[in-house]
Design a protein around this motif. Structure first.
Motif, PDB file in Angstrom:
ATOM      1  N   LYS A  38      48.672-127.014  34.322  1.00  0.00           N
ATOM      2  CA  LYS A  38      48.943-127.449  35.698  1.00  0.00           C
ATOM      3  C   LYS A  38      49.627-126.372  36.538  1.00  0.00           C
ATOM      4  CE  LYS A  38      47.199-131.461  34.844  1.00  0.00           C
ATOM      5  NZ  LYS A  38      45.881-131.828  35.403  1.00  0.00           N
ATOM      6  N   SER A  39      49.807-125.188  35.959  1.00  0.00           N
ATOM      7  CA  SER A  39      50.445-124.123  36.721  1.00  0.00           C
ATOM      8  C   SER A  39      49.475-123.597  37.778  1.00  0.00           C
ATOM      9  CB  SER A  39      50.859-122.981  35.788  1.00  0.00           C
ATOM     10  OG  SER A  39      49.719-122.295  35.293  1.00  0.00           O
ATOM     11  N   ALA A  40      50.021-123.003  38.812  1.00  0.00           N
ATOM     12  CA  ALA A  40      49.194-122.476  39.885  1.00  0.00           C
ATOM     13  C   ALA A  40      48.534-121.157  39.495  1.00  0.00           C
ATOM     14  CB  ALA A  40      50.042-122.278  41.143  1.00  0.00           C
ATOM     15  N   LYS A  41      49.075-120.493  38.486  1.00  0.00           N
ATOM     16  CA  LYS A  41      48.597-119.163  38.117  1.00  0.00           C
ATOM     17  C   LYS A  41      47.242-119.182  37.432  1.00  0.00           C
ATOM     18  CE  LYS A  41      50.010-114.931  35.731  1.00  0.00           C
ATOM     19  NZ  LYS A  41      51.044-114.268  34.904  1.00  0.00           N
ATOM     20  N   GLY A  42      47.019-120.163  36.555  1.00  0.00           N
ATOM     21  CA  GLY A  42      45.766-120.218  35.813  1.00  0.00           C
ATOM     22  C   GLY A  42      45.661-119.092  34.807  1.00  0.00           C
ATOM     23  N   LEU A  43      44.457-118.676  34.487  1.00  0.00           N
ATOM     24  CA  LEU A  43      44.227-117.607  33.511  1.00  0.00           C
ATOM     25  C   LEU A  43      44.654-116.272  34.118  1.00  0.00           C
ATOM     26  CD1 LEU A  43      43.055-116.709  30.766  1.00  0.00           C
ATOM     27  CD2 LEU A  43      40.827-116.538  31.880  1.00  0.00           C
ATOM     28  N   SER A  44      45.634-115.631  33.510  1.00  0.00           N
ATOM     29  CA  SER A  44      46.213-114.416  34.097  1.00  0.00           C
ATOM     30  C   SER A  44      45.263-113.230  34.101  1.00  0.00           C
ATOM     31  CB  SER A  44      47.497-114.040  33.347  1.00  0.00           C
ATOM     32  OG  SER A  44      47.227-113.810  31.969  1.00  0.00           O
ATOM     33  N   SER A  45      44.247-113.248  33.239  1.00  0.00           N
ATOM     34  CA  SER A  45      43.332-112.103  33.176  1.00  0.00           C
ATOM     35  C   SER A  45      42.252-112.143  34.264  1.00  0.00           C
ATOM     36  CB  SER A  45      42.686-112.007  31.794  1.00  0.00           C
ATOM     37  OG  SER A  45      42.045-113.215  31.450  1.00  0.00           O
ATOM     38  N   ILE A  46      42.243-113.203  35.088  1.00  0.00           N
ATOM     39  CA  ILE A  46      41.410-113.228  36.292  1.00  0.00           C
ATOM     40  C   ILE A  46      42.354-113.219  37.483  1.00  0.00           C
ATOM     41  CG2 ILE A  46      39.631-114.419  37.616  1.00  0.00           C
ATOM     42  CD1 ILE A  46      38.680-115.774  35.111  1.00  0.00           C
ATOM     43  N   GLU A  47      42.338-112.121  38.230  1.00  0.00           N
ATOM     44  CA  GLU A  47      43.265-111.956  39.345  1.00  0.00           C
ATOM     45  C   GLU A  47      42.538-112.118  40.682  1.00  0.00           C
ATOM     46  OE1 GLU A  47      46.337-108.727  37.318  1.00  0.00           O
ATOM     47  OE2 GLU A  47      44.724-108.010  38.623  1.00  0.00           O
ATOM     48  N   THR A  48      43.260-112.671  41.648  1.00  0.00           N
ATOM     49  CA  THR A  48      42.738-112.797  43.020  1.00  0.00           C
ATOM     50  C   THR A  48      43.803-112.247  43.972  1.00  0.00           C
ATOM     51  OG1 THR A  48      43.556-115.081  43.091  1.00  0.00           O
ATOM     52  CG2 THR A  48      41.249-114.761  42.505  1.00  0.00           C
ATOM     53  N   PRO A  49      43.884-110.917  44.091  1.00  0.00           N
ATOM     54  CA  PRO A  49      44.934-110.308  44.924  1.00  0.00           C
ATOM     55  C   PRO A  49      44.858-110.693  46.392  1.00  0.00           C
ATOM     56  CG  PRO A  49      43.289-108.678  44.244  1.00  0.00           C
ATOM     57  CD  PRO A  49      43.024-109.923  43.446  1.00  0.00           C
ATOM     58  N   ASP A  50      43.663-111.084  46.860  1.00  0.00           N
ATOM     59  CA  ASP A  50      43.517-111.621  48.209  1.00  0.00           C
ATOM     60  C   ASP A  50      42.338-112.590  48.198  1.00  0.00           C
ATOM     61  OD1 ASP A  50      41.019-110.126  48.815  1.00  0.00           O
ATOM     62  OD2 ASP A  50      42.334-108.381  48.825  1.00  0.00           O
ATOM     63  N   ASP A  51      42.049-113.194  49.338  1.00  0.00           N
ATOM     64  CA  ASP A  51      41.042-114.254  49.389  1.00  0.00           C
ATOM     65  C   ASP A  51      39.610-113.768  49.210  1.00  0.00           C
ATOM     66  OD1 ASP A  51      42.894-116.231  49.638  1.00  0.00           O
ATOM     67  OD2 ASP A  51      42.642-116.519  51.806  1.00  0.00           O
ATOM     68  N   THR A  52      39.393-112.457  49.241  1.00  0.00           N
ATOM     69  CA  THR A  52      38.033-111.947  49.101  1.00  0.00           C
ATOM     70  C   THR A  52      37.861-111.024  47.893  1.00  0.00           C
ATOM     71  OG1 THR A  52      38.463-110.078  50.580  1.00  0.00           O
ATOM     72  CG2 THR A  52      37.610-112.105  51.582  1.00  0.00           C
ATOM     73  N   THR A  53      38.869-110.936  47.041  1.00  0.00           N
ATOM     74  CA  THR A  53      38.802-110.041  45.879  1.00  0.00           C
ATOM     75  C   THR A  53      39.053-110.819  44.591  1.00  0.00           C
ATOM     76  OG1 THR A  53      39.647-108.216  47.228  1.00  0.00           O
ATOM     77  CG2 THR A  53      39.677-107.918  44.841  1.00  0.00           C
ATOM     78  N   ILE A  54      38.221-110.568  43.594  1.00  0.00           N
ATOM     79  CA  ILE A  54      38.443-111.156  42.279  1.00  0.00           C
ATOM     80  C   ILE A  54      38.276-110.064  41.229  1.00  0.00           C
ATOM     81  CG2 ILE A  54      36.021-111.944  42.085  1.00  0.00           C
ATOM     82  CD1 ILE A  54      37.188-114.381  40.475  1.00  0.00           C
ATOM     83  N   VAL A  55      39.223-110.017  40.290  1.00  0.00           N
ATOM     84  CA  VAL A  55      39.248-108.978  39.263  1.00  0.00           C
ATOM     85  C   VAL A  55      39.260-109.633  37.885  1.00  0.00           C
ATOM     86  CG1 VAL A  55      40.443-106.942  38.392  1.00  0.00           C
ATOM     87  CG2 VAL A  55      40.599-107.525  40.834  1.00  0.00           C
ATOM     88  N   PHE A  56      38.304-109.231  37.057  1.00  0.00           N
ATOM     89  CA  PHE A  56      38.195-109.760  35.695  1.00  0.00           C
ATOM     90  C   PHE A  56      38.680-108.708  34.697  1.00  0.00           C
ATOM     91  CE2 PHE A  56      34.944-111.879  38.209  1.00  0.00           C
ATOM     92  CZ  PHE A  56      35.037-113.209  37.810  1.00  0.00           C
ATOM     93  N   HIS A  57      39.664-109.081  33.873  1.00  0.00           N
ATOM     94  CA  HIS A  57      40.169-108.197  32.828  1.00  0.00           C
ATOM     95  C   HIS A  57      39.668-108.710  31.468  1.00  0.00           C
ATOM     96  CE1 HIS A  57      42.903-105.994  35.516  1.00  0.00           C
ATOM     97  NE2 HIS A  57      43.161-107.170  36.088  1.00  0.00           N
ATOM     98  N   LEU A  58      38.842-107.920  30.827  1.00  0.00           N
ATOM     99  CA  LEU A  58      38.245-108.319  29.561  1.00  0.00           C
ATOM    100  C   LEU A  58      39.011-107.730  28.385  1.00  0.00           C
ATOM    101  CD1 LEU A  58      34.495-107.608  30.490  1.00  0.00           C
ATOM    102  CD2 LEU A  58      35.952-109.509  31.196  1.00  0.00           C
ATOM    103  N   LYS A  59      38.866-108.351  27.228  1.00  0.00           N
ATOM    104  CA  LYS A  59      39.530-107.824  26.034  1.00  0.00           C
ATOM    105  C   LYS A  59      38.700-106.740  25.355  1.00  0.00           C
ATOM    106  CE  LYS A  59      37.948-111.673  23.103  1.00  0.00           C
ATOM    107  NZ  LYS A  59      38.398-112.838  22.311  1.00  0.00           N
ATOM    108  N   GLN A  60      37.467-106.557  25.834  1.00  0.00           N
ATOM    109  CA  GLN A  60      36.608-105.513  25.297  1.00  0.00           C
ATOM    110  C   GLN A  60      35.657-105.063  26.396  1.00  0.00           C
ATOM    111  OE1 GLN A  60      34.847-108.479  22.531  1.00  0.00           O
ATOM    112  NE2 GLN A  60      32.855-107.634  23.148  1.00  0.00           N
ATOM    113  N   ALA A  61      35.122-103.875  26.250  1.00  0.00           N
ATOM    114  CA  ALA A  61      34.163-103.376  27.229  1.00  0.00           C
ATOM    115  C   ALA A  61      32.903-104.225  27.196  1.00  0.00           C
ATOM    116  CB  ALA A  61      33.827-101.916  26.930  1.00  0.00           C
ATOM    117  N   PHE A  62      32.357-104.503  28.378  1.00  0.00           N
ATOM    118  CA  PHE A  62      31.158-105.325  28.495  1.00  0.00           C
ATOM    119  C   PHE A  62      30.286-104.696  29.571  1.00  0.00           C
ATOM    120  CE2 PHE A  62      28.486-108.943  29.496  1.00  0.00           C
ATOM    121  CZ  PHE A  62      28.369-109.611  28.283  1.00  0.00           C
ATOM    122  N   GLN A  63      29.265-103.948  29.128  1.00  0.00           N
ATOM    123  CA  GLN A  63      28.494-103.135  30.054  1.00  0.00           C
ATOM    124  C   GLN A  63      27.482-103.921  30.886  1.00  0.00           C
ATOM    125  OE1 GLN A  63      29.568-100.194  30.498  1.00  0.00           O
ATOM    126  NE2 GLN A  63      30.886-100.081  28.688  1.00  0.00           N
TER     127      GLN A  63
END
Length: 588
Positions: free
Chosen positions: A186-211
């Motif tokens: 129920k936290s507002a943060k959610g999954l920390s490895s998916i970041e949304t620094p602003d309303d139009t940017t989304i960043v996915f951090h993976l545990k391994q390279a995925f080409q």
């Protein structure tokens, strides 16, 4: 993806130019009969495998799709059938998608909700996407990157609520094994490895390279969902559209009606044309009726698996009917999964007995003959990167070898086996193929009883539920699979990786969990060099066949009837040879 779907792939689940040239799809054709000759005849057999047939920008009318069963779900985050990956783009825009185009041209990835392709960093472990500006839901509210993040969280990390789609993100995201999903967290943060620094940017951090991450975000699981409007499994009843159409009504198991989304803006979407006034999706329509309606120009076969056997015979014996058909590969395999968790098929020799016993010619005939597929001997189809010709269990004329099958049966300490084989009740050709297999197995002392289940519940309640298959002694399961995207990984991951095994909605029907194969899949997707990556897919195929967990039956070819009243019809490899549903219109 399940090769109906599915997913899509569903596959396959699931490459013509940059996004700016998408308008060329309809350019150069100003009226709906431009693909016909002066006598008004059809564009010809296989025309939609080469180009867009009946190209038109004409708006208006009602377009009808018909399906012989029900889909797993209209919820973009809870589906895995190829035809739903295809159709759902009308109301759910993923970050990336496939450009409408004939055959392999349809495999071209283009940005959809995203403004451009993903930007990789950290060797392919981090992927950043920017959304287009001005995006809105059907109610006029703004679509933000947080909605995309939430869509991925609900579809991948709440498997006890939404279990029908693949779980790639759960497997790949850093910390994904610990995150409990948005319904429990129920936290507002959610999954920390998916970041949304602003309303139009989304960043996915993976545990391994995925080409091949751009392919992954082309799945409908990245289509935005506003958290405040999400009702879990019931969201399917009130989906909030981000696409060119919205739901006017949804009668579960019977029909869905889509109408224009007035808050969709063509300026934010160079792909969609929003041609029909209304789109009707009819469910549980008799398969023969579907064929009749398609031939009459009154409907499109949503499932995209092709015409029924009786219709096929009529078409092939009538040149005028055959001229309105398309026969093509779609990165799909018809196969039978052998359940490694149900005795005695936990013994590789017992599995090899099945491999040698089957008369594949009889199965091919049951499926509709060579026009519906070539006899298969590998897991990867010929049109998927990594394919290499091989036949570990070769028999004379592909008709099976009773002596070799009995030798393997003896090697596993058996003289006979009693088991069950599953097939989908609304797929007559699959039932006929299973019946042919039963006859082959009986000759060597393997007695299999046929159990039929509906497509819409095949994975959620029956073949895709390990506990059910164990309790019901289901050792063999009919299956058809299309690549989630056009690569060895897109084809193999969800049917061979042990991490993909799910307690419901499972597509690794063999419950194959081989450490070497799991590691090879991880190594392959992290490999930047394409040739080296494809060589690893070949190695995985060989290892799987050596372990005898899948019986390849046919490299599937679809025979589609092309409705003459439909416009912008093109068969695409991105969705297993189905017609691309994004811009089909109607002359009616």
């Amino acid at each position: 993806m399940e090769g109906n779907p599915p997913i899509m792939r569903r596959s396959a689940l699931a490459a013509v130019a940059a996004i700016g040239s998408v308008s060329l799809l309809l350019a150069g054709c100003s009226k709906a009969d431009d693909n016909k000759n002066d006598n008004g005849k059809s564009a010809g057999a296989n025309a939609a495998t080469k180009d867009v047939v009946n190209a038109s920008s004409k708006k208006g009318g009602t377009l009808t799709y018909e399906l012989s069963d029900v889909p797993d779900s209209f919820d973009p985050g809870n589906t895995y059938y190829a035809y739903m990956y295809n159709l759902s783009r009308l109301w759910a825009r993923p970050l990336m998608t496939f450009q409408p185009g004939a055959g392999e041209k349809g495999n071209t990835l283009v940005p959809d909700l995203a403004a451009s392709k993903g930007v990789p960093s950290d060797g392919g472990k981090t992927w950043t996407y920017k959304l287009r500006s001005g995006l809105k839901y059907q109610d006029g509210t703004a679509i933000t990157s947080k909605d995309v993040k939430y869509a991925v969280e609900r579809s991948n990390f709440a498997r006890d609520v939404l279990s029908l789609g693949p779980n790639y993100f759960q497997q790949l995201m850093a910390g994904g094994d610990k995150y409990k999903g948005p319904y429990k967290d129920k936290s507002a943060k959610g999954l920390s490895s998916i970041e949304t620094p602003d309303d139009t940017t989304i960043v996915f951090h993976l545990k391994q390279a995925f080409q091949e991450f751009d392919y992954l975000v082309a799945a409908p699981q990245t289509a935005p969902v506003p958290q405040a409007k999400d009702t879990g499994v019931d969201y399917v009843k009130s989906i909030v559209s981000s696409g060119s159409y919205k739901f006017q009504s949804y009668d579960e198991g019977k029909q869905a009606v889509l109408v224009r989304n007035e808050n969709w803006d063509a300026k934010t979407d160079p792909l969609r044309k929003q041609l029909p006034d209304k789109i009707v999706v009819k469910l549980k329509v008799n398969p023969e009726t579907v064929d009749q309606d398609v031939l009459a120009g009154d409907a499109i076969d949503l499932g995209g698996t092709g015409v029924q056997a009786a219709t096929q015979a009529k078409i092939l014996n009538d040149s005028s009917k055959k001229a309105n058909t398309d026969n093509t590969y779609g990165g799909r395999l018809v196969y039978m999964a052998i359940n490694t968790k149900v005795k005695p098929f936990d013994n590789v020799a017992c599995r090899k007995a099945v491999q040698y016993a089957i008369d594949k010619v009889s199965v091919q005939t049951a499926e509709g003959g060579p026009i519906r597929g070539e006899i298969a001997s590998t897991v990867l189809p010929p049109d998927i990167p990594g394919y290499a010709k091989a036949d570990v269990y070769a028999t004379a004329g592909n008709k099976g070898d009773v002596a070799k099958a009995k030798d393997q049966l003896k090697a596993c300490g058996k003289t006979s086996i009693n088991t069950n084989i599953t097939a989908r009740s609304d797929r007559p050709q699959e039932i006929d193929a299973a019946t042919a297999i039963i006859a082959s197995l009986k000759k060597v002392g393997i007695n299999a009883s046929l159990k039929q289940y509906p497509s819409g519940k095949y994975f959620t309640d029956y073949a895709g539920v390990p506990k059910f298959t164990q309790q019901q002694n289901v050792g063999l399961m009919m299956m058809q699979w299309g690549a989630d995207w056009p690569s060895g990984y897109g084809f193999l991951q969800q049917i061979l990786n042990g991490k993909a095994i799910s307690q419901s909605g499972n597509t690794n029907l063999s419950q194959y969990d081989n450490k070497d194969v799991n590691e090879l899949l991880g190594k392959a997707i992290a490999t930047q060099d394409t040739a080296a990556r494809n060589a690893l897919y070949t190695q995985i195929d060989k290892k799987t066949m050596d372990d005898a967990v899948i019986v390849p039956l046919a490299y599937f070819k679809v025979l589609l009837a092309r409705p003459q009243n439909a416009t912008n019809v093109v068969s695409t490899a991105a969705f297993s040879g189905q017609y691309d549903y994004l811009n089909i219109g109607t002359t009616k």
